[in-house]
Design an enzyme around this catalytic site. Structure first.
Site, PDB file in Angstrom:
ATOM      1  N   LYS A  62     -14.027  -1.995 -25.384  1.00 11.74           N
ATOM      2  CA  LYS A  62     -13.011  -2.950 -24.944  1.00 11.74           C
ATOM      3  C   LYS A  62     -12.403  -3.744 -26.089  1.00 11.74           C
ATOM      4  O   LYS A  62     -11.279  -4.232 -25.994  1.00 11.74           O
ATOM      5  CB  LYS A  62     -13.609  -3.924 -23.924  1.00 11.74           C
ATOM      6  CG  LYS A  62     -14.737  -4.799 -24.451  1.00 11.74           C
ATOM      7  CD  LYS A  62     -15.281  -5.714 -23.363  1.00 11.74           C
ATOM      8  CE  LYS A  62     -16.474  -6.529 -23.851  1.00 11.74           C
ATOM      9  NZ  LYS A  62     -17.671  -5.689 -24.059  1.00 11.74           N
ATOM     10  N   HIS A 190     -26.218 -10.910 -23.024  1.00 15.83           N
ATOM     11  CA  HIS A 190     -25.091 -11.116 -23.943  1.00 15.83           C
ATOM     12  C   HIS A 190     -24.869 -12.614 -24.047  1.00 15.83           C
ATOM     13  O   HIS A 190     -24.539 -13.260 -23.060  1.00 15.83           O
ATOM     14  CB  HIS A 190     -23.830 -10.422 -23.426  1.00 15.83           C
ATOM     15  CG  HIS A 190     -22.769 -10.214 -24.468  1.00 15.83           C
ATOM     16  ND1 HIS A 190     -22.257 -11.243 -25.243  1.00 15.83           N
ATOM     17  CD2 HIS A 190     -22.125  -9.089 -24.878  1.00 15.83           C
ATOM     18  CE1 HIS A 190     -21.339 -10.763 -26.064  1.00 15.83           C
ATOM     19  NE2 HIS A 190     -21.248  -9.463 -25.872  1.00 15.83           N
ATOM     20  N   GLU A 260     -24.449  -4.285 -28.652  1.00 16.71           N
ATOM     21  CA  GLU A 260     -23.076  -3.975 -28.244  1.00 16.71           C
ATOM     22  C   GLU A 260     -22.058  -4.650 -29.155  1.00 16.71           C
ATOM     23  O   GLU A 260     -21.235  -5.457 -28.706  1.00 16.71           O
ATOM     24  CB  GLU A 260     -22.857  -4.416 -26.794  1.00 16.71           C
ATOM     25  CG  GLU A 260     -23.828  -3.802 -25.798  1.00 16.71           C
ATOM     26  CD  GLU A 260     -23.800  -4.475 -24.436  1.00 16.71           C
ATOM     27  OE1 GLU A 260     -22.880  -5.307 -24.202  1.00 16.71           O
ATOM     28  OE2 GLU A 260     -24.690  -4.216 -23.617  1.00 16.71           O
TER      29      GLU A 260
END
Length: 405
Positions: A62, A190, A260
């Site tokens: 993304k 996250h 990530e």
């Protein structure tokens, strides 16, 4: 190759493209354009492997889905964090094996799960009871990561209000997964985009250890820990040291640790070049202390959305397009820089100082423009969001790849 040489290579590419646009005028639109240094991607990957050798990066598509960037990352051996059908498709089309993809969106529509299952993607994330029911119906053989609540209050963008199961929900979720016959294999979190507080990683890893212990009492084989994203250039080594320290204590050596990263890989590799299309000089006595105004061909609704989303302050560099010293005022000049749309909120910088006067037709260079720029650009007011990218490689020995802009 050092950054100075990289900057020189980027500047040569900028000069080349400006000359090409100038020679074709007026029969070509002088749109903004990117220069991407793929060598910088390699250097960031080398930096990652040096500081987090036991953490497998799953690049967050993304952040920047440029197919060339994705191909470079695939060749470097990274895996991929995808959140939608299109992101999964774009990675698979590069020949990436589905085992190198994690469907990291905690809340998914049924068609996304169906597509992922048929494509061979096995790992996905959940953080609520209804998501477990959806997964049970459409991807029952998935390997699941329970996303827990984590929050860095100082991050550029926080996710805690939207995603992450609170501590008192983990047991309920794990029991429901067990009842449904689903396979929970790990924990994810996250702390937020653009993390600043290393303590947030420390706390989240401690919380993940507790949840893993809960899961093991139910018979789950917990073998994955996903420490998420949020990595930035200025504090990467500090965050990496915290992750190494915390995962060395109480995390079995057989646990696969993944992350990530997005902006860590993409941000510094891209430079954006915009053209000055108009200007307003403050000639009245009452406004003489205010900055002059420049209007460029990209703005808030294009590739500068981070001004709104993250409060980023941009720092332009002037690239003159001719003009003799007699035509151009020498010495520092202050400007407010506006985008091309008719919206009064479309500004890029409120008060920027350039090394000399800027003229209509000049160009402005913006470094570190690879993260969430193309990904968030719109076509508001009819301006194109599809820009040309020219590629250079300042690490020819590090990347055995050749790309043409």
């Amino acid at each position: 190759m050092d950054n100075t040489t990289s900057d020189q290579l980027v500047d040569l590419a900028i000069d080349f493209q400006i000359q090409r646009i100038t020679s074709a005028a007026p029969n070509v639109e002088d749109n903004p354009f990117f220069i991407a240094d793929l060598g910088q991607v390699f250097r960031q990957h080398r930096r990652w492997k040096l500081n987090l050798p036991n953490v497998q990066p799953f690049y967050a598509v993304k952040c920047n889905s440029d197919p060339v960037l994705l191909r470079v990352l695939a060749e470097l051996g990274t895996a991929f964090d995808c959140a939608s059908i299109e992101e999964i498709r774009s990675v698979l089309e590069l020949g990436v094996h589905p085992s190198r993809i994690v469907l990291a969106n905690p809340c998914k529509a049924a068609p996304v799960l169906v597509y992922a299952r048929k494509a061979g993607v096995e790992t996905t994330v959940f953080d609520n009871l209804d998501e477990l029911d959806t997964i049970h119906n459409y991807m029952p053989n998935a390997q699941l990561l329970l996303r827990i609540y984590a929050q860095d209050a100082s991050a550029l963008i926080n996710f805690g209000d939207k995603f992450g199961a609170p501590a008192d929900m983990s047991w309920v979720l794990l029991k429901r997964a067990k009842e449904l016959g689903l396979d929970v294999v790990g924990v994810s979190f996250h702390v937020g985009t653009g993390a600043n507080d290393v303590g947030s990683f420390r706390k989240a890893i401690k919380d993940a250890k507790l949840v893993s212990e809960q899961a093991q009492t139910l018979g789950f084989d917990m073998r994955i820990l996903d420490v998420g994203g949020g990595f930035q250039d200025h504090n990467f080594e500090e965050i990496a040291a915290t992750i190494r320290e915390e995962t060395a204590d109480g995390i079995p050596s057989t646990t696969k640790i993944i992350a990530e990263p997005g902006r860590f890989y993409a941000r510094s590799a891209y430079t954006l070049i915009c053209r000055v299309i108009s200007r307003r000089r403050q000639v009245m006595q009452t406004a003489k202390h205010q900055p002059d105004m420049l209007y460029q061909n990209d703005g808030l609704y294009g590739h500068f959305m981070n001004c709104l989303m993250e409060g980023e302050i941009f720092h332009p560099f002037l690239v003159p397009d001719g003009g003799s010293p007699e035509e151009r005022g020498i010495g520092p000049h202050r400007y407010t820089i506006w985008g091309p749309t008719c919206d009064g909120a479309d500004y890029v910088v409120r008060d920027a100082t350039l090394h000399s006067e800027a003229l209509v037709g000049d160009w402005l260079k913006y470094k570190d423009m690879g993260a969430y720029t193309s990904a968030t650009a719109t076509r508001f007011n009819g301006f194109s969001s599809d820009l040309q990218t020219l590629y250079v490689n300042s690490e020819p020995l590090g990347l055995g790849l050749k790309f043409n802009g």
